[in-house]
Design a protein around this motif. Structure first.
Motif, short mmCIF file in Angstrom:
data_model
loop_
_atom_site.label_atom_id
_atom_site.label_comp_id
_atom_site.label_asym_id
_atom_site.label_seq_id
_atom_site.Cartn_x
_atom_site.Cartn_y
_atom_site.Cartn_z
N GLU A 14 41.10 39.27 42.51
CA GLU A 14 41.77 40.22 41.71
C GLU A 14 42.02 39.77 40.60
O GLU A 14 42.25 40.25 39.40
N LEU A 18 41.26 41.23 36.51
CA LEU A 18 42.36 41.40 35.60
C LEU A 18 41.82 40.73 34.34
O LEU A 18 42.19 41.14 33.22
N ASP A 19 41.49 39.18 34.43
CA ASP A 19 40.90 38.77 33.32
C ASP A 19 39.85 39.17 32.58
O ASP A 19 40.03 39.46 31.30
N LEU A 21 39.23 42.67 32.48
CA LEU A 21 39.83 43.68 32.18
C LEU A 21 40.53 43.69 30.86
O LEU A 21 40.20 44.28 29.83
N HIS A 22 41.27 42.54 30.56
CA HIS A 22 42.02 42.08 29.45
C HIS A 22 41.03 41.85 28.24
O HIS A 22 41.17 42.34 27.17
N PRO A 79 41.97 46.83 39.05
CA PRO A 79 41.02 46.56 39.95
C PRO A 79 41.26 47.58 41.31
O PRO A 79 42.30 47.70 41.53
#
Length: 95
Positions: A14, A18-19, A21-22, A79
């Protein structure tokens, strides 16, 4: 909505999702480049494109995320955790 056209990025954790997505949201990379660079799915060769699919064609968690009534074309969902890992899903179009 009978079908969804989507792309995705599949990673193991996850935190990794998230990384990525950023990086996409901050426009450091495009979704397609993120898929090519980070995804473990064979679809990465096509920028993560899965194409169009209907209900019952994907694992339950993935399908639930894709067929959410709140989704609009262009949305990135996730995610989303499945047995395969963590997915970032871009809704390309709703049909």
């Amino acid at each position: 909505m009978n079908s969804v056209n989507a792309s995705h990025i599949l990673v193991k954790t996850e935190a990794e999702a998230l990384d990525i997505l950023h990086k996409i949201v901050s426009k450091e990379i495009s979704f397609e480049d993120g898929a090519r660079k980070y995804s473990s799915c064979p679809s990465k060769a096509k920028g993560g494109i899965l194409g169009t699919f209907g209900k019952g064609m994907m694992v339950a968690e993935f399908e639930e995320a894709c067929f959410n009534e709140k989704n609009k074309s262009g949305d990135i969902v996730g995610p989303v955790k499945t047995d395969f890992g963590f997915h970032l899903i871009r809704i390309n179009s709703l049909e």
